[in-house]
Scaffold this motif. Structure first.
Motif, PDB file in Angstrom:
ATOM      1  N   LEU A 261      87.713  53.725  45.416  1.00 11.42           N
ATOM      2  CA  LEU A 261      87.570  52.681  46.437  1.00 11.42           C
ATOM      3  C   LEU A 261      86.208  52.672  47.107  1.00 11.42           C
ATOM      4  CD1 LEU A 261      91.102  53.104  48.068  1.00 11.42           C
ATOM      5  CD2 LEU A 261      90.388  51.284  46.527  1.00 11.42           C
ATOM      6  N   GLY A 262      85.413  53.695  46.861  1.00 14.03           N
ATOM      7  CA  GLY A 262      84.097  53.744  47.497  1.00 14.03           C
ATOM      8  C   GLY A 262      84.067  54.733  48.657  1.00 14.03           C
ATOM      9  N   GLU A 263      82.862  55.044  49.091  1.00 13.21           N
ATOM     10  CA  GLU A 263      82.715  56.080  50.127  1.00 13.21           C
ATOM     11  C   GLU A 263      83.327  55.665  51.453  1.00 13.21           C
ATOM     12  OE1 GLU A 263      78.545  57.073  50.185  1.00 13.21           O
ATOM     13  OE2 GLU A 263      78.757  58.422  48.461  1.00 13.21           O
ATOM     14  N   THR A 264      83.287  54.374  51.735  1.00 10.67           N
ATOM     15  CA  THR A 264      84.031  53.841  52.871  1.00 10.67           C
ATOM     16  C   THR A 264      84.904  52.716  52.345  1.00 10.67           C
ATOM     17  OG1 THR A 264      82.243  54.353  54.420  1.00 10.67           O
ATOM     18  CG2 THR A 264      83.882  52.750  55.137  1.00 10.67           C
ATOM     19  N   PHE A 265      86.166  52.788  52.627  1.00 10.29           N
ATOM     20  CA  PHE A 265      87.063  51.727  52.156  1.00 10.29           C
ATOM     21  C   PHE A 265      87.894  51.168  53.307  1.00 10.29           C
ATOM     22  CE2 PHE A 265      90.771  54.565  51.940  1.00 10.29           C
ATOM     23  CZ  PHE A 265      90.178  55.800  51.758  1.00 10.29           C
ATOM     24  N   ASP A 266      88.659  50.116  53.011  1.00 12.08           N
ATOM     25  CA  ASP A 266      89.294  49.358  54.085  1.00 12.08           C
ATOM     26  C   ASP A 266      90.441  50.087  54.780  1.00 12.08           C
ATOM     27  OD1 ASP A 266      87.827  46.797  53.847  1.00 12.08           O
ATOM     28  OD2 ASP A 266      88.718  46.763  51.850  1.00 12.08           O
ATOM     29  N   ILE A 267      91.459  50.431  54.005  1.00  8.20           N
ATOM     30  CA  ILE A 267      92.694  50.893  54.636  1.00  8.20           C
ATOM     31  C   ILE A 267      93.173  52.201  54.025  1.00  8.20           C
ATOM     32  CG2 ILE A 267      95.150  50.368  54.994  1.00  8.20           C
ATOM     33  CD1 ILE A 267      94.385  47.405  54.974  1.00  8.20           C
ATOM     34  N   HIS A 268      93.568  53.121  54.884  1.00 12.08           N
ATOM     35  CA  HIS A 268      94.228  54.330  54.410  1.00 12.08           C
ATOM     36  C   HIS A 268      95.586  54.408  55.087  1.00 12.08           C
ATOM     37  CE1 HIS A 268      93.857  58.674  52.932  1.00 12.08           C
ATOM     38  NE2 HIS A 268      95.094  58.519  53.365  1.00 12.08           N
ATOM     39  N   GLY A 269      96.618  54.572  54.303  1.00 11.26           N
ATOM     40  CA  GLY A 269      97.964  54.621  54.860  1.00 11.26           C
ATOM     41  C   GLY A 269      98.656  55.925  54.554  1.00 11.26           C
ATOM     42  N   GLY A 270      99.747  56.133  55.259  1.00 13.56           N
ATOM     43  CA  GLY A 270     100.557  57.317  55.013  1.00 13.56           C
ATOM     44  C   GLY A 270     101.586  57.474  56.114  1.00 13.56           C
ATOM     45  N   GLY A 271     102.436  58.432  55.961  1.00 16.29           N
ATOM     46  CA  GLY A 271     103.449  58.694  56.976  1.00 16.29           C
ATOM     47  C   GLY A 271     102.810  59.303  58.218  1.00 16.29           C
ATOM     48  N   MET A 272     103.443  59.046  59.325  1.00 16.12           N
ATOM     49  CA  MET A 272     102.981  59.557  60.615  1.00 16.12           C
ATOM     50  C   MET A 272     102.775  61.073  60.589  1.00 16.12           C
ATOM     51  SD  MET A 272     102.705  57.703  63.406  1.00 16.12           S
ATOM     52  CE  MET A 272     103.821  57.041  64.635  1.00 16.12           C
ATOM     53  N   ASP A 273     103.625  61.754  59.861  1.00 20.90           N
ATOM     54  CA  ASP A 273     103.554  63.217  59.874  1.00 20.90           C
ATOM     55  C   ASP A 273     102.345  63.752  59.102  1.00 20.90           C
ATOM     56  OD1 ASP A 273     104.673  62.241  57.598  1.00 20.90           O
ATOM     57  OD2 ASP A 273     106.362  63.620  57.534  1.00 20.90           O
ATOM     58  N   LEU A 274     101.611  62.864  58.452  1.00 20.28           N
ATOM     59  CA  LEU A 274     100.412  63.325  57.745  1.00 20.28           C
ATOM     60  C   LEU A 274      99.153  63.147  58.589  1.00 20.28           C
ATOM     61  CD1 LEU A 274     100.943  61.990  54.114  1.00 20.28           C
ATOM     62  CD2 LEU A 274     101.588  64.186  55.092  1.00 20.28           C
TER      63      LEU A 274
ATOM     64  N   PRO B  28      85.065  57.643  56.148  1.00 16.32           N
ATOM     65  CA  PRO B  28      85.653  57.169  54.898  1.00 16.32           C
ATOM     66  C   PRO B  28      86.500  55.904  55.019  1.00 16.32           C
ATOM     67  CG  PRO B  28      86.742  59.182  55.632  1.00 16.32           C
ATOM     68  CD  PRO B  28      85.582  58.974  56.542  1.00 16.32           C
ATOM     69  N   VAL B  29      87.092  55.680  56.192  1.00 15.45           N
ATOM     70  CA  VAL B  29      88.102  54.633  56.293  1.00 15.45           C
ATOM     71  C   VAL B  29      87.876  53.763  57.526  1.00 15.45           C
ATOM     72  CG1 VAL B  29      90.576  54.209  56.572  1.00 15.45           C
ATOM     73  CG2 VAL B  29      89.809  56.144  55.181  1.00 15.45           C
ATOM     74  N   ASN B  30      88.024  52.460  57.361  1.00 12.87           N
ATOM     75  CA  ASN B  30      87.919  51.544  58.513  1.00 12.87           C
ATOM     76  C   ASN B  30      89.215  51.439  59.309  1.00 12.87           C
ATOM     77  OD1 ASN B  30      85.551  49.268  56.960  1.00 12.87           O
ATOM     78  ND2 ASN B  30      85.259  51.045  58.257  1.00 12.87           N
ATOM     79  N   TYR B  31      90.324  51.328  58.590  1.00  9.61           N
ATOM     80  CA  TYR B  31      91.608  51.166  59.286  1.00  9.61           C
ATOM     81  C   TYR B  31      92.605  52.199  58.782  1.00  9.61           C
ATOM     82  CZ  TYR B  31      89.534  46.553  60.092  1.00  9.61           C
ATOM     83  OH  TYR B  31      88.679  45.528  60.412  1.00  9.61           O
TER      84      TYR B  31
END
Length: 500
Positions: A238-251, A271-274
């Motif tokens: 996705l590149g060195e900076t990408f748009d969205i990173h998701g995951g569970g709250m516990d992570l 690394p991540v904008n959102y």
RNA sequence: GGUUCCGUGGCCGAGUGGCUAGGCUGAGCUCUGCAAAAGCUCCUACAGCGGUUCGAAUCCGCUCGGAACCUCCA
């Protein structure tokens, strides 16, 4: 004008804690990374909720016209038991216990995971990389961090130097912590004398002579730490900076915090904008988790074999159930809630079947009625663009379903609608049900023989009703009902049936 | 102990300053040979106390209750 320009998406960024308007790095494209499962065990329903959340996110972005690259990894090495640095690798442990090759464990549970995803109609990601497929990259980034002086070698393992990083950046930016607090509150763990500070985390672990998962590295045989895989695989695709990173709250902590630190340290860029975090599924108010022993397996749910369930529920009813709450809220899992969801789901699906068969004429229609239909259609976009508010969207869809039933019963005539208003309404209802929310008809388990038999009985019942032989027609209906087949009489003698 | 979040009608759950969320359940009506389905109507709430405001479920403070993270976890 593209749909995503007309209905800009706002989302709650965990990094700022605020709802922000989504702005893509490359206009028209979305790059999203989500932490996938560690494949050492069956996925439970809590896991499913997270993957469902990001399935919806990916689906909606696509629906709005974005080109989405969705990367969701498979963790097949490096995820340790008990403690991020002193425990045993989860895959290796399972392999040892079951006397299997680690890859056998990985393959078995990966396939199980995929099967569950299919059942819930959770679409596959664009790329599904695995940690063991990126050992070289993980070694390279570890070397990079060593070269920058932000990591150190200790007894064949490599650790990230959190204190050093914190001198120029804020370690704890995501979870709202500072390292002094962490130093005080963190537990003292054994076998940690390799680390300079207890908040340091492993990039590379030395393998003991008996460890079965091992790769050669500049620091000797070993295996990668958990956090580094996500940094490597997200930035690679996705590149060195990408748009969205998701995951569970516990992570959120420590996993995502470590990702930010490593990624920023390695590239000099955040690394991540959102950051998006989905909240936990709870049972009686407590987080569903394997360690607490309160987790449900999908197959227990479908079959209704779990002690807390009165009956089985189909995957679509469960999907609907989860969509009734916002992803950022905890959702409590209960029999009653599931039953309510099942009925609501059927209502929407029934309307879906109805509208698919409807066609509006070219008539100009009534302005007022047409306007309402158009308003409802646009509300769907508005509610989904508001932080993927599936609960609100479902509320709109229920209103639309009521209008569809009006059309079916004749309360509203199709001629009252102008053609374009109806077309927009129909397209929106079908689009949001199927493409955005991924709700579809439960797969019918009947074959042609059963269908033919029911059709025969229905024909006989029609004859009986025409003859005013209500005793017989009621018997056919009642007996079918006992078998779980609901017969409904429509107007002008038509009959439909559905499985309960 | 530290950090963060939550407490909405019988149940589940949206909602972040003013306007009916919605679903399920229950009651009634319409339609129907009777049902079912469907439509309509009703039962109308914001843990407690105080404050800010013309106005608060929504903002602030306190109290009570619950949860998550700080250890593997989606």
């Amino acid at each position: 004008m593209k749909l995503f320009e007309r209905y800009p998406v706002s989302l709650t960024n965990s990094l700022t804690g605020k709802k922000e308007i989504f702005k893509a790095i490359t206009p028209g494209f979305v790059g999203m990374y989500v932490c996938g499962p560690t494949v050492y065990n069956d996925v439970h329903l809590g896991n499913v909720r997270t993957f469902l959340t990001f399935d919806i996110v990916a689906r909606y972005f696509r629906f709005l016209g974005y080109k989405v690259r969705y990367v969701r990894n498979i963790t097949d090495v490096g995820h340790l038991e008990n403690d991020a640095d002193a425990g045993e690798d989860k895959i290796a442990k399972k392999a040892r216990l079951e006397q299997l090759e680690p890859m056998e464990v990985v393959k078995y549970y990966t396939e199980g995971f995929h099967e569950v995803m299919r059942q819930f109609n959770i679409l596959p990601p664009s790329i599904e990389p695995s940690a063991t497929g990126h050992i070289l990259e993980q070694i390279n980034i570890t070397q990079n961090l060593l070269d920058k002086g932000l990591a150190y070698v200790s007894n064949g393992s490599v650790y990230f130097n959190v204190r050093k990083y914190n001198q120029t950046h804020h370690y704890g930016i995501l979870s709202g912590r500072n390292i002094e607090e962490l130093m005080e509150s963190g537990r003292d763990l054994e076998n940690q004398d390799e680390k300079r500070e207890k908040i340091d985390f492993a990039l590379w672990k030395k393998a003991s002579p008996y460890h079965i998962m091992r790769w050669p590295s500049p620091w000797g045989d070993g295996f990668p730490g958990w956090h580094i895989e996500c940094t490597v695989m997200s930035t690679k695709y996705l590149g060195e900076t990408f748009d969205i990173h998701g995951g569970g709250m516990d992570l959120k902590f420590p996993h995502h915090e470590c990702e930010i630190a490593q990624g920023t340290a390695a590239t000099g860029k955040p690394p991540v904008n959102y950051w998006l975090h989905s909240n936990m599924l709870t049972v009686n108010g407590q987080k569903m988790s394997k360690s607490l022993g309160n987790s449900f397996l999908p197959r227990e749910l479908f079959a209704g074999t779990h002690p807390l369930l009165d009956k089985g529920y189909g995957p679509m009813a469960v999907r609907f159930f989860m969509l009734q709450s916002h992803y950022s809220s905890t959702l409590d899992f209960s029999n009653e809630a599931l039953q309510a969801a099942e009925k609501g789901y059927k209502k929407l699906i029934n309307a879906l079947g109805l509208i698919k068969k409807m066609e509006a004429g070219p008539a100009p229609g009534k302005a007022e009625t047409s306007a309402e239909f158009v308003r409802l259609s646009r509300d769907c976009y508005q509610t989904m663009s508001d932080d993927f508010n599936t609960a609100k969207t479902l509320a709109v869809l229920f209103e639309m379903a009521a209008r569809i039933n009006d059309l079916k019963s004749g309360n509203t005539k199709l001629t009252e609608l102008d053609g374009t208003a109806f077309a927009e309404f129909k397209e929106t209802y079908i689009g949001f049900m199927e493409a955005v929310l991924g709700l579809q008809e439960e797969k019918e388990q009947n074959d042609g023989t059963l269908k033919g038999t029911i059709d025969l009985l229905i024909d006989l019942r029609k004859k009986a009703r025409t003859d005013k032989n209500f005793a017989l027609s009621d018997k056919i209906r009642d007996d079918l009902k006992k078998l779980g087949i609901q017969v409904k009489d429509g107007k002008d003698g038509e009959m439909t049936y559905s499985f309960e």
